[in-house]
Design a protein around this motif. Structure first.
Motif, PDB file in Angstrom:
ATOM      1  N   HIS A  58      -6.969   6.694  15.147  1.00  0.00           N
ATOM      2  CA  HIS A  58      -6.677   7.162  16.503  1.00  0.00           C
ATOM      3  C   HIS A  58      -7.874   6.924  17.420  1.00  0.00           C
ATOM      4  O   HIS A  58      -8.758   7.766  17.538  1.00  0.00           O
ATOM      5  CB  HIS A  58      -6.331   8.660  16.433  1.00  0.00           C
ATOM      6  CG  HIS A  58      -5.826   9.238  17.711  1.00  0.00           C
ATOM      7  ND1 HIS A  58      -5.062  10.385  17.754  1.00  0.00           N
ATOM      8  CD2 HIS A  58      -5.975   8.863  18.996  1.00  0.00           C
ATOM      9  CE1 HIS A  58      -4.758  10.675  19.007  1.00  0.00           C
ATOM     10  NE2 HIS A  58      -5.310   9.767  19.779  1.00  0.00           N
ATOM     11  N   PHE A 152       4.634   9.265  23.915  1.00  0.00           N
ATOM     12  CA  PHE A 152       3.993  10.420  24.549  1.00  0.00           C
ATOM     13  C   PHE A 152       5.066  11.385  25.043  1.00  0.00           C
ATOM     14  O   PHE A 152       5.940  10.989  25.813  1.00  0.00           O
ATOM     15  CB  PHE A 152       3.150   9.976  25.753  1.00  0.00           C
ATOM     16  CG  PHE A 152       1.862   9.288  25.396  1.00  0.00           C
ATOM     17  CD1 PHE A 152       0.696  10.017  25.174  1.00  0.00           C
ATOM     18  CD2 PHE A 152       1.803   7.904  25.289  1.00  0.00           C
ATOM     19  CE1 PHE A 152      -0.502   9.387  24.856  1.00  0.00           C
ATOM     20  CE2 PHE A 152       0.606   7.257  24.972  1.00  0.00           C
ATOM     21  CZ  PHE A 152      -0.542   8.007  24.751  1.00  0.00           C
ATOM     22  N   TYR A 155       1.968  14.032  29.669  1.00  0.00           N
ATOM     23  CA  TYR A 155       1.421  13.205  30.756  1.00  0.00           C
ATOM     24  C   TYR A 155       2.575  12.734  31.644  1.00  0.00           C
ATOM     25  O   TYR A 155       2.860  11.536  31.754  1.00  0.00           O
ATOM     26  CB  TYR A 155       0.617  12.004  30.230  1.00  0.00           C
ATOM     27  CG  TYR A 155      -0.565  12.337  29.336  1.00  0.00           C
ATOM     28  CD1 TYR A 155      -1.587  13.190  29.776  1.00  0.00           C
ATOM     29  CD2 TYR A 155      -0.675  11.804  28.055  1.00  0.00           C
ATOM     30  CE1 TYR A 155      -2.676  13.479  28.963  1.00  0.00           C
ATOM     31  CE2 TYR A 155      -1.756  12.089  27.236  1.00  0.00           C
ATOM     32  CZ  TYR A 155      -2.753  12.925  27.697  1.00  0.00           C
ATOM     33  OH  TYR A 155      -3.819  13.199  26.881  1.00  0.00           O
ATOM     34  N   HIS A 183       2.500  12.141  20.653  1.00  0.00           N
ATOM     35  CA  HIS A 183       1.623  13.116  21.305  1.00  0.00           C
ATOM     36  C   HIS A 183       2.567  14.246  21.677  1.00  0.00           C
ATOM     37  O   HIS A 183       3.395  14.094  22.574  1.00  0.00           O
ATOM     38  CB  HIS A 183       0.960  12.502  22.551  1.00  0.00           C
ATOM     39  CG  HIS A 183       0.198  13.500  23.374  1.00  0.00           C
ATOM     40  ND1 HIS A 183      -1.097  13.279  23.781  1.00  0.00           N
ATOM     41  CD2 HIS A 183       0.535  14.727  23.858  1.00  0.00           C
ATOM     42  CE1 HIS A 183      -1.516  14.339  24.484  1.00  0.00           C
ATOM     43  NE2 HIS A 183      -0.527  15.221  24.553  1.00  0.00           N
ATOM     44  N   HIS A 239      -3.260  14.381  16.765  1.00  0.00           N
ATOM     45  CA  HIS A 239      -4.132  15.474  17.260  1.00  0.00           C
ATOM     46  C   HIS A 239      -3.499  16.876  17.295  1.00  0.00           C
ATOM     47  O   HIS A 239      -3.366  17.482  18.340  1.00  0.00           O
ATOM     48  CB  HIS A 239      -4.785  15.117  18.598  1.00  0.00           C
ATOM     49  CG  HIS A 239      -3.899  14.643  19.717  1.00  0.00           C
ATOM     50  ND1 HIS A 239      -2.670  15.159  19.984  1.00  0.00           N
ATOM     51  CD2 HIS A 239      -4.115  13.685  20.671  1.00  0.00           C
ATOM     52  CE1 HIS A 239      -2.167  14.560  21.048  1.00  0.00           C
ATOM     53  NE2 HIS A 239      -3.023  13.653  21.471  1.00  0.00           N
ATOM     54  N   TRP A 287      -9.799  18.126  26.348  1.00  0.00           N
ATOM     55  CA  TRP A 287      -8.910  17.253  25.572  1.00  0.00           C
ATOM     56  C   TRP A 287      -7.491  17.729  25.776  1.00  0.00           C
ATOM     57  O   TRP A 287      -7.249  18.904  26.072  1.00  0.00           O
ATOM     58  CB  TRP A 287      -9.177  17.395  24.063  1.00  0.00           C
ATOM     59  CG  TRP A 287     -10.313  16.630  23.522  1.00  0.00           C
ATOM     60  CD1 TRP A 287     -10.323  15.315  23.142  1.00  0.00           C
ATOM     61  CD2 TRP A 287     -11.631  17.128  23.229  1.00  0.00           C
ATOM     62  NE1 TRP A 287     -11.556  14.973  22.639  1.00  0.00           N
ATOM     63  CE2 TRP A 287     -12.366  16.064  22.679  1.00  0.00           C
ATOM     64  CE3 TRP A 287     -12.255  18.370  23.373  1.00  0.00           C
ATOM     65  CZ2 TRP A 287     -13.694  16.197  22.279  1.00  0.00           C
ATOM     66  CZ3 TRP A 287     -13.569  18.500  22.982  1.00  0.00           C
ATOM     67  CH2 TRP A 287     -14.279  17.422  22.441  1.00  0.00           C
ATOM     68  N   ASP A 315      -9.521  10.528  17.795  1.00  0.00           N
ATOM     69  CA  ASP A 315      -9.041  10.519  19.181  1.00  0.00           C
ATOM     70  C   ASP A 315     -10.178  10.107  20.109  1.00  0.00           C
ATOM     71  O   ASP A 315     -10.321  10.640  21.212  1.00  0.00           O
ATOM     72  CB  ASP A 315      -8.448  11.880  19.580  1.00  0.00           C
ATOM     73  CG  ASP A 315      -7.604  11.797  20.837  1.00  0.00           C
ATOM     74  OD1 ASP A 315      -7.406  10.675  21.349  1.00  0.00           O
ATOM     75  OD2 ASP A 315      -7.148  12.856  21.316  1.00  0.00           O
ATOM     76  N   CYS A 317     -12.125   8.849  22.834  1.00  0.00           N
ATOM     77  CA  CYS A 317     -11.681   8.538  24.194  1.00  0.00           C
ATOM     78  C   CYS A 317     -12.824   8.984  25.100  1.00  0.00           C
ATOM     79  O   CYS A 317     -12.788  10.052  25.707  1.00  0.00           O
ATOM     80  CB  CYS A 317     -10.380   9.312  24.477  1.00  0.00           C
ATOM     81  SG  CYS A 317      -9.511   8.813  25.966  1.00  0.00           S
ATOM     82  N   GLY A 338     -10.432  13.635  27.111  1.00  0.00           N
ATOM     83  CA  GLY A 338     -10.874  12.978  25.886  1.00  0.00           C
ATOM     84  C   GLY A 338     -12.369  13.090  25.685  1.00  0.00           C
ATOM     85  O   GLY A 338     -13.097  13.550  26.564  1.00  0.00           O
TER      86      GLY A 338
HETATM   87  O1  URP Z   1      -7.416  14.192  25.610  1.00  0.00           O
HETATM   88  C1  URP Z   1      -7.065  13.238  24.934  1.00  0.00           C
HETATM   89  N1  URP Z   1      -6.502  13.443  23.778  1.00  0.00           N
HETATM   90  N2  URP Z   1      -7.277  11.990  25.402  1.00  0.00           N
HETATM   91  C2  URP Z   1      -6.850  10.796  24.820  1.00  0.00           C
HETATM   92  C3  URP Z   1      -5.408  10.470  25.097  1.00  0.00           C
HETATM   93  C4  URP Z   1      -4.505  11.174  24.153  1.00  0.00           C
HETATM   94  O2  URP Z   1      -3.676  11.966  24.587  1.00  0.00           O
HETATM   95  O3  URP Z   1      -4.601  10.957  22.950  1.00  0.00           O
END
Ligand code: URP
Ligand code: ZN
Ligand code: ZN
Ligand code: ZN
Length: 470
Positions: A58, A152, A155, A183, A239, A287, A315, A317, A338
């Protein structure tokens, strides 16, 4: 080229024994006691563990997100990964509605070409399912070796897909042999809670967590699990942050649904109170899903130990605090989500897990490497130390002590979420397909040597999908 690693202790997901490991042309050629071979090089690993290289399932390298682009690309990100004992990453390839999936894959190849220092593969995001997408998916599985698709559930107005898209992706994945990743957060409910918080003038980083409560993760996780059961398909929840989601995964597995869960180091050692740090520092800890109340940590550790959760992803990011996280001053919704973890995932988990007696050393290997290789179609090429496997090996000193700090890390980012944390155990040297990438804690690899991995279909290894560890 032949290399012999002598006197180390080989550790796999099931065994631990002293042995020499012979590497020939990048592949493990023999494992045994007192191997005598004419080799080009002998490496003494006395007192060290030999782990299969970590696999990070990831990562988001060089990814546009939240009005910014992640600060680590395929070069800095994979160098940092290698320092930390990771020899394979699977990165998320984003897609755009109405654009052929192939084009997005091409974009990701361009990002990674001549840059990666370790091997890498891609997961592919699915945001809509129509005739074009349905036509492309079998070809992508066959030709590109992409055998995992990400949907996803959050978002809203950015990446979020609706339930119909998720369900059709699950059906398609079942038909063609792929694993669906989700997600799992309810993006519509979050959208409502965020609008309400902003209207009430609540703009600080802590409201990021308060507008994404555990219930929205639990609900989406349960929904994804139910739809997976209905489709008789397979899903991997990325996650997982809290008890509410673990419960849903455990419940589904109890019913025999093929549901797996990944957690990340941040959820195991950090908690929601970090978002309240003064001077906007809370933004470093944003996050999605958010950090949770501390009591959830024990639930996650227990779930890893008893097999309700099976893997650890980073994860990764990364966004700099200066100039990127800062975009959200005065409005938490503008803080890029992230953090930087690719480098510390492996040793932090060893230290907090094995060293502190929460998991066994074999479970450690399973969770950071072997199980990931099995789920994502890389086993036994990756994920174990066995004759015939790639010589992706971490020579690990279990007694080394170090303090995590942005001063010394190799990620291209100006802070560490684990600043000042003391950990025990450290990769000393790391080999990718038999070549040193890290040697005595120094980077000796070369950008571009990492190979793109075409992965096998989901379920290609009969044992890949076994549900409970040990
Ligand atoms: O906050 C996060 N997890 N950022 C990365 C994008 C995701 O949702 O995995
Ligand atoms: Zn996510
Ligand atoms: Zn809205
Ligand atoms: Zn992610």
């Amino acid at each position: 080229m032949k290399k012999l690693i002598k006197n180390g202790t080989v550790v796999t997901a099931t065994d631990q024994y002293e042995a020499d490991v012979l590497i020939e042309d990048g592949i493990i050629a023999a494992i045994g006691r007192n191997l005598k071979e004419n080799v080009d090089e002998i490496i003494d690993a006395k007192g060290a563990y030999l782990f299969p290289g970590g696999i990070d399932p990831h990562t988001h390298l060089d990814m546009p997100f939240g009005g910014s682009v992640t600060s680590d690309d395929f070069e800095t990100g994979t160098i940092a990964a290698a320092y930390g004992g990771t020899t394979t990453v699977i990165d998320f390839c984003l897609t755009d509605k109405g654009v052929p999936l192939k084009n997005s894959i091409q974009t990701w190849h361009e990002k990674s070409k001549d840059k990666a220092v370790i091997d890498y593969g891609f997961h592919l995001m699915i945001s809509e399912v129509n005739e074009n997408v349905l036509n492309e998916i079998p070809k992508i599985i066959e030709e590109d070796g992409i055998t995992s698709f990400k949907v996803f559930m959050a978002y809203k107005n950015v990446f979020q897909a609706d339930d119909g898209t998720l369900f059709r992706t699950l059906l398609t994945a079942k038909e063609h042999g792929a694993l669906v990743m989700v997600h799992a957060e309810n993006g519509d409910v979050i959208d409502y809670l965020v609008d309400k918080a902003l209207k009430e003038g609540n703009t600080d980083p802590i409201y990021h967590a308060l507008t994404r409560p555990p219930e929205v993760e639990g609900e989406a996780t349960g929904r994804a699990a139910q739809l997976t059961g209905l489709a008789d398909s397979q899903v991997y929840v990325v996650h997982v942050s809290c008890a509410a989601a673990v419960e849903k995964i455990a419940e589904a597995r109890q019913k025999g649904y093929q549901v797996w869960g990944e957690t990340c180091p941040q959820y195991l050692v950090l908690d929601q109170s970090y978002l309240e740090k003064p001077n906007f520092e809370g933004a470093k800890y944003v996050w999605s899903p958010p950090l949770r109340e501390k009591w959830n940590q024990e639930v996650l550790w227990n779930a890893l130990k008893n097999g309700q959760l099976q893997t650890l992803g980073s994860d990764q990011c990364s966004f700099n605090f200066n100039g990127q996280k800062e975009l959200g001053r005065g409005d938490f919704t503008k803080i890029p989500n992230g953090g930087p973890i690719i480098e510390d995932r492996f040793s932090l988990f060893y230290s907090e897990g094995v060293e502190k007696g929460r998991i066994s050393i074999n479970q450690f290997v399973d969770i950071v490497s072997t199980r990931i290789a099995k789920l994502f179609g890389l086993f036994p090429q990756k994920g174990t130390i066995a004759v015939g496997s790639d010589a992706d090996i971490v020579i690990f000193d279990p007694n080394a002590e170090r303090t995590i700090s942005a001063e010394t890390h190799h990620m291209n980012v100006d802070y560490s979420a684990f600043e000042g944390m003391k950990i025990t155990g450290e990769p000393i040297s790391v080999l990718s397909r038999g070549e040193f990438v890290i040697r005595e804690k120094q980077f000796v690899g070369k950008p571009g040597t990492g190979k793109y991995l075409k992965r096998k279909r989901f379920g290609s290894n009969t044992k890949a999908t076994e549900k409970v560890f040990q």
